[in-house]
Design a protein around this motif. Structure first.
Motif, PDB file in Angstrom:
ATOM      1  N   TRP A 141       2.856  13.040  94.587  1.00 39.01           N
ATOM      2  CA  TRP A 141       2.794  11.584  94.738  1.00 39.01           C
ATOM      3  C   TRP A 141       1.952  11.217  95.960  1.00 39.01           C
ATOM      4  O   TRP A 141       2.219  11.697  97.066  1.00 39.01           O
TER       5      TRP A 141
ATOM      6  N   ASP B 107       0.443   7.668  96.194  1.00 34.78           N
ATOM      7  CA  ASP B 107       0.885   6.272  96.345  1.00 34.78           C
ATOM      8  C   ASP B 107       0.977   5.664  94.948  1.00 34.78           C
ATOM      9  O   ASP B 107       0.485   6.259  93.978  1.00 34.78           O
ATOM     10  N   GLY B 108       1.609   4.519  94.872  1.00 32.62           N
ATOM     11  CA  GLY B 108       1.745   3.876  93.565  1.00 32.62           C
ATOM     12  C   GLY B 108       1.790   2.377  93.716  1.00 32.62           C
ATOM     13  O   GLY B 108       2.107   1.852  94.793  1.00 32.62           O
TER      14      GLY B 108
ATOM     15  N   ASN C  75      18.061   2.124  98.960  1.00 32.89           N
ATOM     16  CA  ASN C  75      17.970   1.022  99.925  1.00 32.89           C
ATOM     17  C   ASN C  75      18.535   1.461 101.270  1.00 32.89           C
ATOM     18  O   ASN C  75      17.911   1.252 102.315  1.00 32.89           O
TER      19      ASN C  75
ATOM     20  N   ILE D 191      16.321   4.061 103.040  1.00 37.75           N
ATOM     21  CA  ILE D 191      15.118   3.486 103.644  1.00 37.75           C
ATOM     22  C   ILE D 191      15.475   2.631 104.858  1.00 37.75           C
ATOM     23  O   ILE D 191      14.856   2.717 105.899  1.00 37.75           O
TER      24      ILE D 191
ATOM     25  N   GLU E 119      10.805   0.038  85.694  1.00 44.23           N
ATOM     26  CA  GLU E 119      11.103   0.237  87.121  1.00 44.23           C
ATOM     27  C   GLU E 119      11.666   1.645  87.315  1.00 44.23           C
ATOM     28  O   GLU E 119      11.292   2.368  88.236  1.00 44.23           O
TER      29      GLU E 119
ATOM     30  N   PHE F 145       9.011   4.329  87.051  1.00 43.19           N
ATOM     31  CA  PHE F 145       8.166   4.357  88.256  1.00 43.19           C
ATOM     32  C   PHE F 145       8.892   5.084  89.384  1.00 43.19           C
ATOM     33  O   PHE F 145       8.311   5.929  90.065  1.00 43.19           O
ATOM     34  N   LEU F 146      10.183   4.801  89.529  1.00 45.53           N
ATOM     35  CA  LEU F 146      10.959   5.469  90.584  1.00 45.53           C
ATOM     36  C   LEU F 146      11.052   6.972  90.319  1.00 45.53           C
ATOM     37  O   LEU F 146      10.854   7.792  91.217  1.00 45.53           O
TER      38      LEU F 146
ATOM     39  N   MET G  79       8.171   9.117  91.375  1.00 43.93           N
ATOM     40  CA  MET G  79       8.024   9.480  92.792  1.00 43.93           C
ATOM     41  C   MET G  79       8.582  10.868  93.067  1.00 43.93           C
ATOM     42  O   MET G  79       8.264  11.501  94.070  1.00 43.93           O
TER      43      MET G  79
ATOM     44  N   ARG H  58       5.884   9.196  99.795  1.00 46.92           N
ATOM     45  CA  ARG H  58       6.939   8.693  98.897  1.00 46.92           C
ATOM     46  C   ARG H  58       7.770   7.634  99.612  1.00 46.92           C
ATOM     47  O   ARG H  58       8.130   6.611  99.048  1.00 46.92           O
ATOM     48  N   LYS H  59       8.036   7.878 100.883  1.00 45.89           N
ATOM     49  CA  LYS H  59       8.867   6.917 101.628  1.00 45.89           C
ATOM     50  C   LYS H  59       8.159   5.561 101.721  1.00 45.89           C
ATOM     51  O   LYS H  59       8.766   4.520 101.484  1.00 45.89           O
ATOM     52  N   LYS H  60       6.860   5.573 102.011  1.00 50.15           N
ATOM     53  CA  LYS H  60       6.123   4.301 102.115  1.00 50.15           C
ATOM     54  C   LYS H  60       6.122   3.581 100.763  1.00 50.15           C
ATOM     55  O   LYS H  60       6.357   2.383 100.687  1.00 50.15           O
ATOM     56  N   SER H  61       5.874   4.332  99.700  1.00 49.83           N
ATOM     57  CA  SER H  61       5.842   3.709  98.372  1.00 49.83           C
ATOM     58  C   SER H  61       7.205   3.167  97.989  1.00 49.83           C
ATOM     59  O   SER H  61       7.322   2.067  97.446  1.00 49.83           O
ATOM     60  N   LEU H  62       8.245   3.951  98.299  1.00 48.76           N
ATOM     61  CA  LEU H  62       9.607   3.524  97.964  1.00 48.76           C
ATOM     62  C   LEU H  62       9.962   2.255  98.721  1.00 48.76           C
ATOM     63  O   LEU H  62      10.503   1.297  98.161  1.00 48.76           O
ATOM     64  N   GLN H  63       9.621   2.249 100.007  1.00 50.48           N
ATOM     65  CA  GLN H  63       9.908   1.081 100.853  1.00 50.48           C
ATOM     66  C   GLN H  63       9.255  -0.166 100.278  1.00 50.48           C
ATOM     67  O   GLN H  63       9.880  -1.209 100.113  1.00 50.48           O
ATOM     68  N   ARG H  64       7.966  -0.014  99.906  1.00 49.61           N
ATOM     69  CA  ARG H  64       7.210  -1.150  99.380  1.00 49.61           C
ATOM     70  C   ARG H  64       7.807  -1.621  98.052  1.00 49.61           C
ATOM     71  O   ARG H  64       7.962  -2.802  97.789  1.00 49.61           O
ATOM     72  N   PHE H  65       8.171  -0.647  97.204  1.00 50.42           N
ATOM     73  CA  PHE H  65       8.740  -0.983  95.889  1.00 50.42           C
ATOM     74  C   PHE H  65      10.045  -1.764  96.041  1.00 50.42           C
ATOM     75  O   PHE H  65      10.252  -2.780  95.393  1.00 50.42           O
ATOM     76  N   LEU H  66      10.922  -1.282  96.931  1.00 53.86           N
ATOM     77  CA  LEU H  66      12.228  -1.926  97.110  1.00 53.86           C
ATOM     78  C   LEU H  66      12.074  -3.322  97.687  1.00 53.86           C
ATOM     79  O   LEU H  66      12.748  -4.265  97.264  1.00 53.86           O
TER      80      LEU H  66
ATOM     81  N   LYS I  39       9.396  -5.330  97.428  1.00 53.51           N
ATOM     82  CA  LYS I  39       8.812  -6.214  96.409  1.00 53.51           C
ATOM     83  C   LYS I  39       9.867  -6.583  95.372  1.00 53.51           C
ATOM     84  O   LYS I  39       9.918  -7.692  94.863  1.00 53.51           O
ATOM     85  N   ARG I  40      10.755  -5.614  95.077  1.00 52.40           N
ATOM     86  CA  ARG I  40      11.787  -5.870  94.060  1.00 52.40           C
ATOM     87  C   ARG I  40      12.751  -6.942  94.560  1.00 52.40           C
ATOM     88  O   ARG I  40      13.151  -7.831  93.826  1.00 52.40           O
ATOM     89  N   LYS I  41      13.108  -6.848  95.843  1.00 55.03           N
ATOM     90  CA  LYS I  41      14.022  -7.870  96.413  1.00 55.03           C
ATOM     91  C   LYS I  41      13.379  -9.242  96.310  1.00 55.03           C
ATOM     92  O   LYS I  41      14.011 -10.219  95.922  1.00 55.03           O
TER      93      LYS I  41
END
Lengths: 202, 31
Positions: free
Chosen positions: A48, A50-51, A85, A88, A107, A110-111, A114, B8-16, B18-20
């Motif tokens: 991975w 980026d996405g 959540n 992070i 969704e 996509f998760l 990763m 992965r952490k940056k992408s996950l952070q951004r995804f979460l 944006k989802r909120k």
């Protein structure tokens, strides 16, 4: 092994977004799989990078439970999102981080993406890295019958079109819940956006 | 989360995040 270049991480997200948001068609997501080498055995693989998740119509109707996803599945997905959540944010989940809305299939796909990586030649992105040629799969039946686990998996989550394009430093993958037939424009756009991956970037 | 690769952490952070934001936005037919 492919030329291991220094991928310009800074502009990666903007390029993925430009690819998806600027397209004529409606794409659901885009992923940059970054090429790397396993130092222990010299094997090259994709992981991975980026996405960009744009989502789809299903996301907007998310108040309505998706018939395909069982309540147990939904509860599991929400639990995972709550944990992510707190992973992070580094704190226990507060009210704001509670996950009430349904986690849609795309969704979730996509998760799950990763967590994946592919050896050179293995899986849809790995196959494209190996052949150094773009691949386009369109149509539910084609995705369901594909030889790659990732493509079959995508179909179960509602994806109808999947594309992989080899670029400098890795492979760009993008997919849609719509049925989109092959067109050279978006493949060319990927090459323009991503083939200056090394150093400065465009 | 020390062992979560940074990409992965940056992408996950951004995804979460944006989802909120998406979940806070009123549904499309809210008029």
């Amino acid at each position: 092994p492919p030329m291991a270049g220094i991928v310009n991480q800074e502009t990666l997200q903007q390029r993925l977004q430009a690819l998806i948001e600027g397209a004529r068609e409606s794409w659901t997501y885009a992923i940059f799989w970054q090429s790397s080498v396993d130092v222990s055995n010299g094997a090259s693989f994709l992981a991975w990078g980026d996405g960009y998740y744009k989502g789809c119509e299903e996301d907007k109707r998310k108040m309505l439970p998706s018939p395909a996803t069982s309540a147990a599945d939904q509860e599991h997905r929400k639990k995972v999102l709550r944990e992510l959540n707190s992973l992070i944010s580094g704190a226990a989940v507060a009210g704001e981080d509670a996950v009430d809305e349904e986690v849609t299939d795309t969704e979730w796909f996509f998760l799950v993406s990763m967590t994946q990586s592919f050896l050179n030649g293995a899986g849809f992105p790995g196959h494209v890295l190996f052949t150094a040629a773009p691949a386009w799969v369109a149509g539910t039946e084609r995705l369901a019958a594909a030889g790659c686990e990732r493509v079959r998996q995508a179909q179960t989550f509602g994806i109808q079109t999947m594309v992989c394009v080899p670029v400098g430093g890795g492979v760009v993958e993008f997919g849609s819940t719509d049925l989109i037939y092959q067109n050279i424009d978006i493949v060319d756009k990927v090459k323009v956006l991503f083939n200056f991956n090394f150093g400065g970037g465009g | 989360d020390g062992d979560l690769p940074i990409a992965r952490k940056k992408s996950l952070q951004r995804f979460l995040e944006k989802r909120k934001e998406r979940c806070r936005a009123p549904p499309p037919d809210a008029g």
